[in-house]
Design an enzyme around this catalytic site. Structure first.
Site, short mmCIF file in Angstrom:
data_model
loop_
_atom_site.label_atom_id
_atom_site.label_comp_id
_atom_site.label_asym_id
_atom_site.label_seq_id
_atom_site.Cartn_x
_atom_site.Cartn_y
_atom_site.Cartn_z
N LYS A 68 23.40 -2.10 2.43
CA LYS A 68 22.26 -1.33 1.98
C LYS A 68 22.43 0.16 2.28
CE LYS A 68 19.55 -4.97 3.93
NZ LYS A 68 18.48 -5.27 4.93
N GLY A 69 23.32 0.46 3.21
CA GLY A 69 23.43 1.82 3.74
C GLY A 69 23.68 2.89 2.69
N GLU A 85 30.34 4.37 -0.36
CA GLU A 85 30.06 3.90 1.01
C GLU A 85 29.29 4.96 1.79
OE1 GLU A 85 29.53 1.76 3.05
OE2 GLU A 85 31.23 0.60 3.71
N ASP A 86 28.46 4.50 2.70
CA ASP A 86 27.67 5.43 3.50
C ASP A 86 28.51 6.13 4.56
OD1 ASP A 86 28.05 3.04 4.88
OD2 ASP A 86 25.97 2.85 5.55
N ASP A 128 33.62 4.31 9.55
CA ASP A 128 33.71 4.33 11.01
C ASP A 128 35.14 3.89 11.35
OD1 ASP A 128 32.82 4.54 13.61
OD2 ASP A 128 31.93 2.57 13.68
N LYS A 139 33.53 9.45 9.96
CA LYS A 139 33.41 9.69 11.40
C LYS A 139 34.76 9.99 12.02
CE LYS A 139 29.71 7.18 13.54
NZ LYS A 139 29.36 6.07 14.43
N PHE A 153 26.14 7.98 17.20
CA PHE A 153 25.41 7.04 16.36
C PHE A 153 24.41 7.79 15.49
CE2 PHE A 153 22.79 3.71 14.79
CZ PHE A 153 23.76 2.77 14.45
N ASP A 183 21.06 3.16 9.08
CA ASP A 183 19.99 2.56 9.88
C ASP A 183 20.41 2.28 11.32
OD1 ASP A 183 21.80 0.37 9.17
OD2 ASP A 183 20.28 -0.94 10.06
N ARG A 237 16.31 4.52 7.72
CA ARG A 237 17.04 4.76 6.47
C ARG A 237 16.35 5.82 5.61
NH1 ARG A 237 20.89 0.60 5.90
NH2 ARG A 237 20.23 -1.47 6.53
#
Ligand code: IMP
Ligand code: MG
Length: 178
Positions: free
Chosen positions: A42-43, A98-99, A102, A130, A151, A158, A164
């Site tokens: 969902k990101g 993609e959000d 990582d 990141k 974070f 989220d 979000r």
């Protein structure tokens, strides 16, 4: 500002600028094509919606939900697709949206799975990359920002399904998740 946020990393204005620039770049690179913008739920939903409107080409939107296992150091974890895209990927120009990148385990597994379906091309557009200080198994073809290793929440990202809807990206206070 939301009280759970320690500081804002990217403001609404900075995000809008970066997404607009990325949309222009994709518009140039895909001239004459009709790319499929594949949103990894969902990101990525917020980034996907904005990026789509920053691209001045015919595009198709589709959605995928994936879960990755074996989040260890191996370069390609096992991936389970919980919701398949509707579009037939074969011979299409796919841009995975993609959000955040990582460890990049999720994206790397997803690239592997989707490449087996023989798209005409397969690229990735990532909102945040990141900086972990390590080499990642895959790197993004397109990105908006290189982010600090903290974070982050907001703009689709989220913590326990919350935050979000923040229009900016912020660092979540440690007390919230410790
Ligand atoms: P990766 O497989 O380690 O690259 O994990 C990427 C996924 O982890 C992202 O799509 C996010 O859902 C989640 N994630 C990683 N870092 C953050 C963060 O700082 N905030 C919120 N979600 C994150
Ligand atoms: Mg995600």
């Amino acid at each position: 500002m939301n009280h759970d946020i320690e500081r804002i990393l990217y403001s609404e204005v900075q995000i809008a600028e970066a997404v607009k620039k990325l949309g222009e770049q994709i518009t140039r690179d895909y001239t004459g094509k009709t790319p499929v913008l594949l949103c990894i739920l969902k990101g990525s939903s917020v980034f996907h919606a904005d990026l789509m409107r920053a691209i001045d080409l015919p595009v198709e939107a589709d959605f995928l939900i994936a879960k990755s296992y074996g989040m260890s150091s191996q370069s390609s974890g096992k991936l389970k697709i919980l919701k398949e895209p509707e579009i037939d990927i074969k011979n299409r120009d796919i841009i995975i949206v993609e959000d955040i990148l990582d460890t990049a385990v999720t994206l790397s597994a997803l690239l592997h799975t989707l490449s087996l379906r023989e798209p005409a091309s397969l690229k990735t557009a990532v909102f945040l990359d990141k900086n972990l200080g390590i080499k990642k198994p895959v790197s993004a073809d397109y990105k908006c920002f290189d982010a600090e290793n903290e974070f982050l929440v907001g703009y689709g990202l989220d913590y326990a399904e919350r935050y979000r809807n923040l229009p900016y990206v912020g660092v979540l206070r440690r007390e919230i998740y410790n």
